[in-house]
Scaffold this active site. Structure first.
Site, mmCIF file in Angstrom:
data_model
loop_
_atom_site.group_PDB
_atom_site.id
_atom_site.type_symbol
_atom_site.label_atom_id
_atom_site.label_comp_id
_atom_site.label_asym_id
_atom_site.label_seq_id
_atom_site.Cartn_x
_atom_site.Cartn_y
_atom_site.Cartn_z
ATOM 1 C CB VAL A 5 -17.226 12.045 -1.304
ATOM 2 C CG1 VAL A 5 -17.291 13.583 -0.775
ATOM 3 C CG2 VAL A 5 -15.961 10.997 0.178
ATOM 4 C CB THR A 60 -13.667 7.356 -1.088
ATOM 5 O OG1 THR A 60 -15.070 7.145 -0.110
ATOM 6 C CG2 THR A 60 -13.373 8.708 -1.341
ATOM 7 C CE LYS A 99 -15.435 7.886 9.689
ATOM 8 N NZ LYS A 99 -16.290 8.467 8.264
ATOM 9 C CG ASP A 159 -1.427 -3.545 10.887
ATOM 10 O OD1 ASP A 159 -3.379 -2.783 11.454
ATOM 11 O OD2 ASP A 159 -2.252 -4.885 10.137
ATOM 12 C CE1 TYR A 201 -17.083 4.623 9.185
ATOM 13 C CE2 TYR A 201 -19.791 4.834 9.410
ATOM 14 C CZ TYR A 201 -18.556 5.059 8.771
ATOM 15 O OH TYR A 201 -18.208 6.381 7.727
ATOM 16 N NE ARG A 261 -4.238 0.130 0.616
ATOM 17 C CZ ARG A 261 -4.700 0.143 -0.251
ATOM 18 N NH1 ARG A 261 -4.668 0.879 -2.033
ATOM 19 N NH2 ARG A 261 -5.727 1.106 -0.602
#
Length: 255
Positions: free
Chosen positions: A180, A182, A148, A55, A144, A37
């Site tokens: 949005v 993403t 978050k 991580d 969530y 990543r």
């Protein structure tokens, strides 16, 4: 120009904001979960100063990331204990921003990415790390809404307000980027990405009048939003959340 560290900046909103800040002359430090990543992050934002890997679901790796001195976000993640015995969502979205903010010294500006979904979160702070309910009681959507990271709905708004009060010399705010397009939001998202990026950049740079305030929850635009009332409760919300994070991580609460 400022030196800015953006968690979860290998793609999505974090990457776009990083690119914008680099173009505006800032020194940007990227973050990615692993070397693969990290390579993606560097390709997307080649002008960044560097990219750090770590991580955020691991308390040890998060502390190491802060030791390197230099918004990650999980949504709908399944339950699977981390090495610390809690779900990744709770580790990444609640504990990591607390740890990083405590360990990275003399922060001038802190931006916590939240969501309007925090309005339906449970402000009681009962079992926010899912230690009592465990896997059988785990609901990723409810988790969530309550939790978050550098990017958190309810708890990130609380953390932003708590740090704003504890560290008046800095600026600590939260923002809702809206729905949005993403990887998380999906291609059908109807939100205005430019408005989200502009608000994020404004708070990161800290030059506009709106960015001189602290403890504010912003909607895209930017306009001041109305956060859930529980986030303004200093004793039973903000201070209790800080204590929960301090007890579990072993990290001393900020002065």
């Amino acid at each position: 120009m400022a030196r800015i560290f953006i968690t979860g900046s290998s793609d999505g909103l974090g990457s776009i904001v990083a690119q914008r800040l680099v173009a505006r002359g800032h020194s940007v430090v990227l973050h990615a979960r692993n070397p693969v990543r990290a390579e993606d992050a560097t390709k997307a934002c080649s002008g960044a100063e560097t990219v750090l890997t770590g991580d955020l679901s691991s308390i040890e790796e998060t502390k190491k990331l802060a030791d390197d001195d230099y918004s990650a976000l999980l949504f709908g993640a399944p339950y699977s204990d981390t090495a610390d015995g809690i779900p990744p969502l709770a580790a990444v979205n609640t504990l990591a921003p607390y740890i990083l903010t405590c360990l990275i010294a003399r922060l001038k500006r802190m931006v916590f990415v939240s969501s309007d979904m925090h309005q339906s979160g449970d402000g009681s702070l009962e079992d926010i790390l899912w230690q009592q309910r465990g896997e059988k009681g785990y609901d990723p959507i409810k988790a969530y809404r309550a939790s978050k990271v550098y990017d958190t709905p309810l708890l990130n708004v609380m953390l932003a307000k708590a740090f704003a009060r504890r560290w008046p010399e800095g600026k600590s705010n939260s923002l809702d980027p809206g729905w949005v397009p993403t990887k998380m939001g999906g291609t059908n998202a109807s939100g205005d990405m430019e408005a989200a990026v502009a608000t994020y950049v404004m708070l990161a740079e800290g030059e506009e009048d709106n960015a001189q305030r602290s403890g504010i929850y912003y909607n895209p635009g930017p306009t001041e939003g109305r956060a859930q009332a529980s986030t303004d409760d200093e004793k039973t919300a903000q201070e209790r959340l800080l204590q929960i994070c301090a007890d579990f991580t072993g990290m001393k609460q900020p002065i």
